[in-house]
Enzyme design. Structure first.
Site, short mmCIF file in Angstrom:
data_model
loop_
_atom_site.label_atom_id
_atom_site.label_comp_id
_atom_site.label_asym_id
_atom_site.label_seq_id
_atom_site.Cartn_x
_atom_site.Cartn_y
_atom_site.Cartn_z
N LYS A 6 0.50 -1.52 -0.28
CA LYS A 6 -0.19 0.00 -0.18
C LYS A 6 0.92 0.83 -0.44
CE LYS A 6 -4.17 -1.73 -0.07
NZ LYS A 6 -5.34 -1.79 -1.11
N GLU A 12 -10.31 5.78 2.85
CA GLU A 12 -10.63 5.03 3.51
C GLU A 12 -9.39 3.56 3.83
OE1 GLU A 12 -9.92 4.86 0.51
OE2 GLU A 12 -9.48 3.06 -0.11
N SER A 26 1.52 -10.20 -0.71
CA SER A 26 1.46 -8.10 -0.87
C SER A 26 1.71 -7.92 0.87
CB SER A 26 0.12 -8.11 -0.89
OG SER A 26 -1.34 -8.56 -0.31
#
Lengths: 263, 402
Positions: free
Chosen positions: B95, B117, B383
């Site tokens: 991210k 969010e 990830s």
């Protein structure tokens, strides 16, 4: 001439402004929602906006979110809203009815929306999340029968306002403030300035809404526009269990506020 | 459907074939147009791109390694499994690639307030991190259910100086957090930058987030060529909104490499309690773009379910919808239980605790490996790391591990 245009002409000839009443259709259930609509019309609502309840109303504040949720819990759907529109048409032959929706329920009707809405006697459609860039996919194949009400926001630059208004019909809806429905802190001057800007680019009637909850506010806003939209305030009353008489009286007081302000 | 060169998607209005676009309230349109213009400028701006590259290497620890998981390969008993170690990037997931990019863009645009969010909290942490790094104000919207199940990330965000706003609506998960972030943005759009965390949302987000995440695939492509002397036979990544998958897939899009996106099968797709949007959804509009969504026959969005907060979302990025329709990638699902098994398998075989999201990709990769000869190569995007998921894993331990 569409029922919407005809109504604004009639009001204008009388020197009146339109009270546009919004309700989340089917809140808290179909029967009580119909009773509320009758009360609002009796109280003087000139145009009815029937809100299609949606699971993810990203442009709505908490009051209309809860209203939508109640309507959904009671089983309301877009076909259900159209059926309510049909009932309203039969009872009030001259009342303009605008379907107010998010795009996804309309998309899920797979192209059948226009024909069914017209058959039900609806006069217009407003889709909150379908800006002018994307709306051709819906309205491109439409023929006569349904006005497409478009939104203009305080953030909309003038050139863009012009482009939006050129594709609008029925009336133009000015969002009175940068915020979701039912927000507090309405600034009359800001809204009035925006209203004048919109009026300078279109001959269509202009209605202002979002955050209008008192006769005074309705009165002041109506000076710069052809109509004022009230929604969350009605939904809040329904939530608090208001009787039809109370809704009728409140609608009448809003209408009175607009009349006095126009004097 | 002939859509031309996939690497040139989307078109100028943000359409990926029939998907994507900008389905938002008018109040937000001018901000999106401004963002579109700003992003188009920095996309071609050497200085901006260099600044981002420098942050990637000096701050977030890129390139992340490509690791040959030898013992996991042995355990699966077939094709070689390589892991792209995004769990080793700063803040513990991919991210950060996107939030550094968007925060840099926000600064370039002169906006000093960030909102985001978050589901699992990884995007929230990565946004809070970028905000701290750039000295910006930060507000993170998070469903109360996710606040509960990803508590460590809530503390991390707060320690980084962000305000976490709990959202108690609907299923109180990612979808509701995104609804609330959009509502807040409608009221604050003039001075606030919305950092969307996935390849979802209105244009230009799906394109922009993909571009910021493609570093995963660009690096992996180079690394696998160095390790194996050839491209992999299969790419595997989990798909919630789909940013880590798109980041891995996109640089391989003209290579003809097989790709599998793994959605959350929850308690099984047939139970209705899942988040398999591409597998079991239909075309709709949610959160500003047209894509597959989980919905009922009247266009009401359904609640998703997954043990993984990051995959618990009834929508998916529009580019994945196009990939699905064109067969560019296959999309499958893996259940909560299968993902938990894969979590334990990787922990024991390689000494790596994967995020529950990534565990879905691992579960699929192990299945695929078992059915393929030893000469084949599977590249999995790991990830994120699993520290945030310990309480969920322990709650569901059910005697799997003594």
């Amino acid at each position: 001439m569409s029922r919407i245009s005809h109504t604004f002409e009639k009001l204008s000839a009388r020197g009146e402004k339109a009270l546009v009443a919004f309700l989340s259709a089917g809140d808290p259930d179909r029967e009580r929602s119909m009773a509320a609509i009758r009360a609002l019309v009796e109280g003087g609502a000139d145009v009815l906006e029937l809100g299609v309840p949606f699971s993810d109303p990203t442009a709505d504040g908490p009051v209309i979110q809860r209203a939508s949720q109640r309507a959904l819990s009671a089983g309301m759907t877009l076909p259900g809203v159209l059926s309510m529109a049909g009932e309203i048409r039969a009872e009030f032959p001259d009342l303009p009815v605008v379907i107010f929706s998010y795009y996804n329920p309309i998309l899920s009707m797979d192209g059948r929306f226009h024909a069914e809405a017209v058959a039900a006697g609806a006069d217009g459609l407003l889709v909150v999340d379908l800006p002018v860039e994307e709306s051709d996919e819906l309205t491109g194949s439409w023929d006569e029968g349904l006005d497409f009400i478009r939104l203009v926001a305080p953030t909309t630059p003038k050139e863009r306002m012009k482009a939006i208004c050129e594709k609008a019909s029925g009336f133009v809806y000015l969002v009175s403030m940068t915020g979701v429905t039912g927000s507090e802190g309405l600034k009359q001057e800001v809204a009035a300035t925006c209203a004048r800007a919109v009026k300078s680019v279109t001959g269509l009637p202009l209605c202002v809404g979002f955050g209008v909850s008192t006769p005074e506010q309705a009165g002041l806003l109506s000076r710069a526009a052809d109509g004022v939209v009230v929604g969350s305030a009605f939904c809040k009353m329904l939530e608090q269990g208001a009787a039809p008489d109370e809704l009728r009286d409140f609608a009448a007081s809003l209408k009175q506020g607009m009349k006095e302000s126009g004097k | 459907m002939n859509v031309g060169d996939l690497s040139r998607m989307p078109d100028a209005r943000g359409h990926f074939g029939p998907y994507g676009g900008r389905y938002v309230a008018e109040t937000l349109m001018p901000a999106l147009l401004e963002l579109d213009e700003a992003y188009a400028t920095v996309r071609e701006d050497g200085q901006f791109q260099q600044a981002l590259k420098d942050l990637f290497s000096s701050y977030s620890g890129r390139p992340t390694p490509l690791f040959f998981a030898g013992r996991l390969t042995e355990k699966a008993g077939g094709a070689k499994i390589y892991l792209k170690r995004e769990d080793l990037a700063h803040t513990g997931a991919h991210k950060i690639n996107n939030t550094l990019g968007q925060a840099l863009l926000a600064r370039w645009m002169g906006k000093n307030k960030l909102i985001a969010e978050t589901g699992a909290g990884q995007h929230g942490v990565a946004t809070a991190t970028a905000a701290a790094l750039f000295g910006m104000e930060c507000k993170i919207f998070m469903g109360t259910e996710d606040v509960r199940r990803q508590a460590p990330n809530v503390s991390r965000m707060e320690l980084l100086g962000a305000q976490v706003v709990p959202v108690d609506a609907g299923s109180s998960t990612l979808k509701d957090a995104m609804n609330e972030a959009m509502r807040y943005w409608v009221g604050a759009v003039e001075d606030t930058y919305y950092v969307i965390g996935s390849v979802a949302g209105p244009h230009p987000y799906p394109q922009m987030v993909r571009d910021f995440q493609r570093v995963i695939g660009d690096e992996a492509r180079e690394q696998i060529l160095a390790a194996e002397g050839r491209l992999p036979d299969l790419l595997v990544a989990c798909v919630g909104g789909g940013s880590n998958a798109m980041g891995l897939f996109y640089p391989f899009v003209n290579d003809g490499v097989a790709m599998v996106g793994v959605e959350a099968g929850g308690m099984g797709v047939s139970t209705g309690k899942h988040a398999a949007t591409l597998g079991a959804g239909s075309v709709g509009v949610l959160h500003g773009s047209k894509s597959y969504v989980l919905q009922d026959e009247h266009g009401q969005i359904k609640e998703a379910h997954s043990i993984s907060a990051g995959l618990d979302y009834p929508g998916v990025g529009p580019e994945h919808s196009l990939f699905k329709d064109l067969g560019v990638a296959a999309y499958v699902s893996v259940t909560d239980d299968e993902a938990l098994d894969a979590f334990h398998a990787l922990a024991r075989a390689e000494g790596i605790l994967p995020a529950m999201e990534s565990s879905h990709a691992l579960a699929q990769a192990m299945k695929e490996a078992a059915n393929r000869p030893k000469e084949q190569v599977i590249l999995v995007n790991l990830s994120g790391r699993g520290d945030k998921d310990l309480s969920i894993v322990m709650e569901n331990r059910k005697g799997i591990v003594p």
